[in-house]
Design an enzyme around this catalytic site. Structure first.
Site, PDB file in Angstrom:
ATOM      1  N   GLY A 115       4.213  -6.806  -0.615  1.00 37.77           N
ATOM      2  CA  GLY A 115       3.462  -6.078   0.403  1.00 37.77           C
ATOM      3  C   GLY A 115       4.294  -5.047   1.148  1.00 37.77           C
ATOM      4  O   GLY A 115       3.844  -4.508   2.150  1.00 37.77           O
ATOM      5  N   ALA A 120       5.343   1.915  -4.879  1.00 30.12           N
ATOM      6  CA  ALA A 120       5.184   3.305  -4.443  1.00 30.12           C
ATOM      7  C   ALA A 120       6.542   3.926  -4.124  1.00 30.12           C
ATOM      8  O   ALA A 120       6.788   5.099  -4.426  1.00 30.12           O
ATOM      9  CB  ALA A 120       4.265   3.373  -3.222  1.00 30.12           C
ATOM     10  N   ALA A 121       7.439   3.143  -3.525  1.00 30.37           N
ATOM     11  CA  ALA A 121       8.754   3.690  -3.152  1.00 30.37           C
ATOM     12  C   ALA A 121       9.586   3.997  -4.397  1.00 30.37           C
ATOM     13  O   ALA A 121      10.233   5.049  -4.477  1.00 30.37           O
ATOM     14  CB  ALA A 121       9.488   2.711  -2.244  1.00 30.37           C
ATOM     15  N   ASP A 162      -0.276   3.237   0.886  1.00 27.02           N
ATOM     16  CA  ASP A 162       1.141   2.982   0.578  1.00 27.02           C
ATOM     17  C   ASP A 162       1.857   4.278   0.232  1.00 27.02           C
ATOM     18  O   ASP A 162       2.910   4.594   0.801  1.00 27.02           O
ATOM     19  CB  ASP A 162       1.273   2.019  -0.614  1.00 27.02           C
ATOM     20  CG  ASP A 162       1.065   0.577  -0.214  1.00 27.02           C
ATOM     21  OD1 ASP A 162       0.443   0.340   0.832  1.00 27.02           O
ATOM     22  OD2 ASP A 162       1.531  -0.312  -0.958  1.00 27.02           O
TER      23      ASP A 162
HETATM   24  O1  PMV Z   1       0.208  -5.158  -1.042  1.00 26.72           O
HETATM   25  P1  PMV Z   1       0.435  -3.725  -0.809  1.00 26.72           P
HETATM   26  O2  PMV Z   1       1.690  -3.394  -0.116  1.00 26.72           O
HETATM   27  O3  PMV Z   1       0.263  -2.906  -2.056  1.00 26.72           O
HETATM   28  O4  PMV Z   1      -0.708  -3.225   0.229  1.00 26.72           O
HETATM   29  C1  PMV Z   1      -2.041  -3.260  -0.174  1.00 26.72           C
HETATM   30  C2  PMV Z   1      -2.937  -2.796   0.938  1.00 26.72           C
HETATM   31  C3  PMV Z   1      -4.417  -3.063   0.634  1.00 26.72           C
HETATM   32  O5  PMV Z   1      -5.139  -2.554   1.744  1.00 26.72           O
HETATM   33  C4  PMV Z   1      -4.698  -4.541   0.486  1.00 26.72           C
HETATM   34  C5  PMV Z   1      -4.878  -2.355  -0.629  1.00 26.72           C
HETATM   35  C6  PMV Z   1      -4.960  -0.859  -0.518  1.00 26.72           C
HETATM   36  O6  PMV Z   1      -5.065  -0.234  -1.565  1.00 26.72           O
HETATM   37  O7  PMV Z   1      -4.946  -0.313   0.598  1.00 26.72           O
END
Ligand code: PMV
Length: 326
Positions: A115, A120-121, A162
């Protein structure tokens, strides 16, 4: 030292990109609600593009690969293809360049699937490094669009939050499809970022929320709208320096994320430990089910809350101050 062939124009290049934290609004952001995210500079992905031997092609080296791999030996559909090869290909396509003799050395201190925006980074750093080797700095909007393409391969239907916070490296108030919006942080605040040690399968969590929503639009639509309202109030709290209000909003947000089924016993335990130790508020951050928890903490409670988080099972706790250099 130059690269081979056309590479006389090329140079060694190095680029990086930070991790990120979603403060409030994850999951609801997929449905058009606002969310707030901030960069997390304490963890970084760094990529060096180094000259390769003539005819070597594109090579990849990363700590978790164990060896140097040829990009063309990694099959589409392989996790490494999406994470490393695909971003490099996007960069070369954007440049209109054929595959060069180049080694990409990828290093990252961002835990994967937790999370914190590792995918992305790494993608942003790869694209920046490949473009940098050709002397090109892509405009941020263009880079953001390319990293979004990578996110789509990782997650299916990402909101785009992200890639946006990681590419722009500033706090964002994000609404899917809307122009970038930043905001004022009236008073810096401290967050503890606690890793539950369990993976966060974003794609699965997002799909499960979709299933709940399709089953009962009234109930889950209301929960998603309530998260959007929390995000709007959180922005106000940040803009007026009301840190304790922000903490209360984080607690409300966590209750709604639990209702959406994306918390976990480990995350609930960490939340309870943080608030019992004096944090103003705590919640999961990102896709959930595992990954990281964030706890909003007064500077003089950082030690006590960190200890409580470790005692409740956190495998790593990072302290970060948001808005300190504004
Ligand atoms: O788990 P991460 O860091 O990829 O964050 C996802 C965030 C969500 O809102 C759950 C999905 C999105 O695409 O925004």
């Amino acid at each position: 030292m130059g690269f081979a062939g056309r590479g006389e124009r090329m140079m060694a290049a190095r680029a990086s990109a930070p991790g990120k934290i979603i403060l409030v609004g994850e999951h609801a952001v997929v449905y058009g609600q606002p969310a707030i995210a901030v960069p997390l500079a304490a963890v970084q992905a760094t990529v060096s593009a180094e000259p390769g031997e003539p005819g070597a092609g594109l090579l990849l080296r990363a700590a978790d690969l164990g060896e140097t791999l040829r990009a063309d030996a990694i099959a589409e559909g392989d996790r490494l293809y999406d994470a490393l090869v695909f971003p490099a290909r996007l960069a070369l396509e954007a440049l209109g360049e054929p595959v060069p003799d180049m080694t990409l050395v990828v290093r990252s201190t961002i835990p994967v699937a937790s999370g914190l925006g590792s995918g992305a980074a790494i993608a942003a750093a790869i694209i920046r490094a490949v473009c940098g080797a050709f002397g090109v700095t892509l405009p941020r909007e263009r880079l953001n669009a390319l990293v979004y393409e990578v996110e789509r391969r990782h997650h299916g239907t990402p909101s785009g939050i992200d890639n946006t916070v990681i590419v722009y490296e500033q706090p964002v108030y994000f609404v899917r499809g809307a122009p970038l919006e930043t905001f004022r942080i009236a008073r810096p605040f401290t967050l503890l970022v606690a890793d539950s040690g369990q993976p966060s399968p974003t794609r699965v969590a997002v799909q499960d929320v979709r299933t709940l929503y399709e089953q009962d639009r009234e109930r889950y639509g209301a929960a998603l709208a309530a998260i959007g309202a929390i995000t709007r109030r959180a922005r106000q709290a940040i803009e007026t320096g009301q840190v304790d209000t922000l903490g209360a909003l984080m607690r409300e947000n966590q209750a709604l994320l639990r209702e959406l089924s994306v918390s976990s016993p480990a995350l609930d335990r960490l939340c309870a430990a943080a608030t019992e130790a004096g944090a103003w508020g705590a919640k999961l951050s990102g896709g959930g089910r595992g990954g990281n928890l964030i706890a909003l903490t007064a500077a003089d409670r950082v030690g006590a809350v960190s200890e409580a988080l470790y005692a409740a099972g956190a495998v790593r706790v990072i302290a970060t101050t948001v808005g300190a250099q504004d």
